[in-house]
Design a protein around this motif. Structure first.
Motif, PDB file in Angstrom:
ATOM      1  N   ASP A 293     -19.617  24.735  -5.006  1.00  0.00           N
ATOM      2  CA  ASP A 293     -19.725  24.322  -6.192  1.00  0.00           C
ATOM      3  C   ASP A 293     -19.636  22.838  -6.421  1.00  0.00           C
ATOM      4  N   VAL A 294     -18.789  22.049  -5.829  1.00  0.00           N
ATOM      5  CA  VAL A 294     -18.745  20.670  -6.157  1.00  0.00           C
ATOM      6  C   VAL A 294     -19.842  19.843  -6.160  1.00  0.00           C
ATOM      7  N   PRO A 295     -20.857  20.078  -5.239  1.00  0.00           N
ATOM      8  CA  PRO A 295     -21.944  18.921  -5.384  1.00  0.00           C
ATOM      9  C   PRO A 295     -22.665  19.186  -6.576  1.00  0.00           C
ATOM     10  N   TYR A 296     -22.773  20.209  -7.257  1.00  0.00           N
ATOM     11  CA  TYR A 296     -23.477  20.513  -8.400  1.00  0.00           C
ATOM     12  C   TYR A 296     -22.598  19.718  -9.474  1.00  0.00           C
ATOM     13  N   LEU A 297     -21.580  20.017  -9.623  1.00  0.00           N
ATOM     14  CA  LEU A 297     -20.717  19.223 -10.551  1.00  0.00           C
ATOM     15  C   LEU A 297     -20.658  17.715 -10.365  1.00  0.00           C
ATOM     16  N   ALA A 298     -20.619  17.214  -9.208  1.00  0.00           N
ATOM     17  CA  ALA A 298     -20.463  15.818  -8.885  1.00  0.00           C
ATOM     18  C   ALA A 298     -21.566  15.092  -9.074  1.00  0.00           C
ATOM     19  N   ALA A 299     -22.779  15.737  -8.993  1.00  0.00           N
ATOM     20  CA  ALA A 299     -24.239  15.378  -9.314  1.00  0.00           C
ATOM     21  C   ALA A 299     -24.506  15.203 -10.844  1.00  0.00           C
ATOM     22  N   ALA A 300     -23.757  16.194 -11.619  1.00  0.00           N
ATOM     23  CA  ALA A 300     -24.085  16.240 -13.172  1.00  0.00           C
ATOM     24  C   ALA A 300     -23.214  15.101 -13.719  1.00  0.00           C
ATOM     25  N   LEU A 301     -21.736  14.815 -12.963  1.00  0.00           N
ATOM     26  CA  LEU A 301     -21.015  13.934 -13.701  1.00  0.00           C
ATOM     27  C   LEU A 301     -21.179  12.338 -13.274  1.00  0.00           C
ATOM     28  N   SER A 302     -22.123  12.281 -12.371  1.00  0.00           N
ATOM     29  CA  SER A 302     -22.648  10.988 -11.900  1.00  0.00           C
ATOM     30  C   SER A 302     -23.561  10.397 -12.917  1.00  0.00           C
ATOM     31  N   TYR A 303     -24.195  11.116 -13.684  1.00  0.00           N
ATOM     32  CA  TYR A 303     -25.363  11.016 -14.591  1.00  0.00           C
ATOM     33  C   TYR A 303     -24.650  11.099 -15.918  1.00  0.00           C
ATOM     34  N   ASN A 304     -23.781  11.923 -16.155  1.00  0.00           N
ATOM     35  CA  ASN A 304     -23.322  11.956 -17.559  1.00  0.00           C
ATOM     36  C   ASN A 304     -22.311  10.968 -17.855  1.00  0.00           C
ATOM     37  N   THR A 305     -22.329  10.431 -18.960  1.00  0.00           N
ATOM     38  CA  THR A 305     -21.829   9.287 -19.788  1.00  0.00           C
ATOM     39  C   THR A 305     -20.782   9.672 -20.736  1.00  0.00           C
ATOM     40  N   SER A 306     -20.981  11.135 -21.212  1.00  0.00           N
ATOM     41  CA  SER A 306     -20.118  11.285 -22.208  1.00  0.00           C
ATOM     42  C   SER A 306     -18.753  12.220 -22.110  1.00  0.00           C
ATOM     43  N   ILE A 307     -18.718  12.859 -20.910  1.00  0.00           N
ATOM     44  CA  ILE A 307     -17.687  13.575 -20.408  1.00  0.00           C
ATOM     45  C   ILE A 307     -16.343  13.055 -20.218  1.00  0.00           C
ATOM     46  N   LYS A 308     -15.332  13.074 -20.986  1.00  0.00           N
ATOM     47  CA  LYS A 308     -14.163  12.284 -20.728  1.00  0.00           C
ATOM     48  C   LYS A 308     -12.978  12.845 -19.960  1.00  0.00           C
ATOM     49  N   TYR A 309     -13.056  14.278 -20.116  1.00  0.00           N
ATOM     50  CA  TYR A 309     -12.276  15.202 -19.391  1.00  0.00           C
ATOM     51  C   TYR A 309     -12.891  16.222 -18.667  1.00  0.00           C
ATOM     52  N   ILE A 310     -12.551  16.387 -17.417  1.00  0.00           N
ATOM     53  CA  ILE A 310     -12.833  17.438 -16.629  1.00  0.00           C
ATOM     54  C   ILE A 310     -11.828  18.496 -15.953  1.00  0.00           C
ATOM     55  N   GLY A 311     -11.556  19.488 -16.196  1.00  0.00           N
ATOM     56  CA  GLY A 311     -10.428  20.387 -15.683  1.00  0.00           C
ATOM     57  C   GLY A 311     -10.821  21.345 -14.651  1.00  0.00           C
ATOM     58  N   LEU A 312     -10.341  20.917 -13.263  1.00  0.00           N
ATOM     59  CA  LEU A 312     -10.664  21.815 -12.181  1.00  0.00           C
ATOM     60  C   LEU A 312      -9.497  22.304 -11.280  1.00  0.00           C
ATOM     61  N   ALA A 313      -8.229  22.388 -12.215  1.00  0.00           N
ATOM     62  CA  ALA A 313      -6.932  22.885 -11.607  1.00  0.00           C
ATOM     63  C   ALA A 313      -7.260  24.511 -11.120  1.00  0.00           C
ATOM     64  N   ASN A 314      -6.394  24.689 -10.184  1.00  0.00           N
ATOM     65  CA  ASN A 314      -6.245  25.965  -9.678  1.00  0.00           C
ATOM     66  C   ASN A 314      -7.502  26.732  -9.085  1.00  0.00           C
ATOM     67  N   ASN A 315      -8.308  25.746  -8.445  1.00  0.00           N
ATOM     68  CA  ASN A 315      -9.472  26.532  -7.907  1.00  0.00           C
ATOM     69  C   ASN A 315      -9.457  26.735  -6.371  1.00  0.00           C
ATOM     70  N   ARG A 316     -10.476  26.498  -5.512  1.00  0.00           N
ATOM     71  CA  ARG A 316     -10.344  26.647  -4.271  1.00  0.00           C
ATOM     72  C   ARG A 316     -11.122  25.483  -3.640  1.00  0.00           C
ATOM     73  N   ILE A 317     -10.816  24.286  -3.981  1.00  0.00           N
ATOM     74  CA  ILE A 317     -11.411  23.000  -3.486  1.00  0.00           C
ATOM     75  C   ILE A 317     -10.547  22.548  -2.339  1.00  0.00           C
ATOM     76  N   THR A 318     -11.359  22.219  -1.271  1.00  0.00           N
ATOM     77  CA  THR A 318     -10.392  21.861  -0.061  1.00  0.00           C
ATOM     78  C   THR A 318     -10.731  20.221   0.205  1.00  0.00           C
ATOM     79  N   ASN A 319     -10.528  19.740   1.432  1.00  0.00           N
ATOM     80  CA  ASN A 319     -10.892  18.476   1.684  1.00  0.00           C
ATOM     81  C   ASN A 319     -12.440  18.045   1.432  1.00  0.00           C
ATOM     82  N   THR A 320     -13.140  19.195   2.031  1.00  0.00           N
ATOM     83  CA  THR A 320     -14.644  19.049   2.297  1.00  0.00           C
ATOM     84  C   THR A 320     -15.388  18.666   0.647  1.00  0.00           C
ATOM     85  N   GLY A 321     -14.625  19.519  -0.307  1.00  0.00           N
ATOM     86  CA  GLY A 321     -15.173  19.542  -1.523  1.00  0.00           C
ATOM     87  C   GLY A 321     -14.693  18.117  -2.409  1.00  0.00           C
TER      88      GLY A 321
END
Length: 443
Positions: A293-321
């Motif tokens: 899931d991370v590539p999609y989110l990272a791509a969006a956040l690279s272009y977005n300039t309005s989002i100030k907070y992103i909460g990704l706590a307690n998911n399954r993101i490893t070193n790769t993500g």
């Protein structure tokens, strides 16, 4: 029934609480209500009634309280009550200047009509909160939903509507509520949390999408909480349209009920998420998001300039993500707060993030598990951003101008003292300004 009644000097507005327990005499409750009915009319601003069996006699005294104090009561809360709730709601919505009404009592069907009429006639009500209580599970029947639909459609003042932990009796109830939301143009803050179908299962994705589609023309919508639902393919497509057509600023999409083999489809919102200029907060915690899931989110956040907070706590993101996310951090110009605690990455992934933070001047808050040995090293980079690194590490600008920013530096540093490890964070920033050089301290 026993009652608790808090009083204060008659010249001050205050909260008055009536609470009862079934093993005491109802005479006590009636006596307390009788006293409240005789209090100075300026004293009650917020009225909270909990654990009451509202029989005819109790209802009569509650009505007297509302009649006497109606011009000053702006907030009414009914929690875990049974009996003639419809009478209390009708009177309160008619004669009191209610701005906020919270109901967590009885069967919703018994007073839904009163709510509908009240929403139509009360021009002061700003907030309506419907929450299933501990003893009674709210079920929105077709008739109840039709009454609520009429009230929502007619209301010209309602700004906040919460429908929490409630059950839809059938498809007609879903359609009626969605029609009410569609017709209302004043709602700014909506919560449809943990909605259930008639069978007791979480509301299906396509049914949730029906409710979300009703909000596409809500010009006033600022915040939406749909946590605890099942927002998958249909729901995410609806959210994508909301990003494009509304001024949505806050979205809580956490705690989605995801069965094995299901996933939150971030790919369907990546374009809209990258393009939105109003969204400032996005909560995605507890959603079983993984490295895919991370590539999609990272791509969006690279272009977005309005989002100030992103909460990704307690998911399954490893070193790769985390590595993928870290590679895009230098391009994230809007993010100020990032929550990553509770994910299964280790020290190696964390150090990649620390390295990328050296090229990011906007992230000022970072939530990580404190057990990492390099926790402080990563937070060090965040501290520099909080102090204003984007200003002070420019060595080409006018020094006199930057000296004039000293008060701002110390104001921010002093705020750090109120936080955990504040003194250490305070020292980190001063040490860096002194040793690495800046417009304030040129080497």
């Amino acid at each position: 029934m026993s009652t608790g009644h808090e009083t204060a000097p008659a010249s001050t507005n205050q909260t008055v609480v009536f609470s009862g327990t079934p093993w005491w005499s109802s005479e006590d409750s009636v006596e307390e209500l009788r006293k409240a009915a005789s209090l100075d009319a300026t004293i009650i601003q917020s009225l909270k009634i909990t654990d009451f069996e509202i029989d005819t006699r109790v209802a009569a005294f509650m009505i007297k309280v509302l009649q006497r104090h109606g011009h000053s009561i702006t907030d009414l809360v009914l929690t875990e009550c049974t009996g003639h709730i419809d009478i209390i709601v009708t009177v309160a919505m008619t004669i009191a200047r209610l701005e906020s009404l919270k109901l967590s009592s009885g069967a919703l069907s018994s007073y839904a009509h009163s709510l509908g009429v009240g929403l139509h006639t009360n021009s002061n009500l700003r907030t309506l909160i419907l929450v299933s209580g501990c003893s009674v599970f709210f079920t929105l029947t077709a008739d109840s939903a039709a009454s609520l639909e009429k009230g929502l459609s007619a209301s010209k003042s309602l700004e906040t509507f919460h429908f929490v932990n409630c059950r839809f009796g059938d498809g007609a109830a879903i359609r009626s509520l969605s029609n009410g939301l569609l017709q209302n143009q004043t709602l700014r803050h909506i919560a449809l949390k943990s909605c259930f179908a008639a069978n007791g299962q979480i509301l299906p994705d396509d049914s949730l999408a029906v409710l979300l589609n009703a909000l596409q023309h809500s010009s006033s919508l600022k915040s939406l909480d749909i946590s605890g639902n099942k927002c998958l393919r249909h729901g995410m497509n609806s959210l994508s349209i909301l990003f494009e057509k509304t001024q949505l600023g806050v979205l809580n999409l956490s705690c989605q009920v995801i069965d094995e083999g299901q996933f939150v489809n971030l790919a369907s919102i990546v374009a809209a998420l990258g393009a939105t200029r109003t969204l400032e907060s996005l909560e995605l915690g507890f959603n079983k998001l993984d490295d895919r899931d991370v590539p999609y989110l990272a791509a969006a956040l690279s272009y977005n300039t309005s989002i100030k907070y992103i909460g990704l706590a307690n998911n399954r993101i490893t070193n790769t993500g985390l590595s993928i996310l870290a590679s895009k951090v230098p391009n994230m110009k809007g993010i100020e707060k990032l929550a990553l605690d509770g994910n299964p990455f280790d020290e190696h992934g964390l150090m990649e993030l620390a390295h990328s933070l050296q090229s990011n001047a906007s992230i000022k808050r970072l939530k990580l598990d404190s057990t990492f040995s390099n926790h402080d090293r990563v937070m060090y980079q965040v501290d520099l951003n909080w102090s204003g690194r984007k200003f002070f590490f420019s060595k080409t600008c006018d020094r006199e101008f930057y000296r004039g920013l000293w008060p701002l530096v110390f104001e921010r540093l002093n705020k750090l003292l109120d936080e955990q490890h504040g003194k250490q964070r305070h020292a980190n920033v001063l040490y860096t300004l002194l040793t690495e050089g800046s417009a304030l301290f040129p080497l």
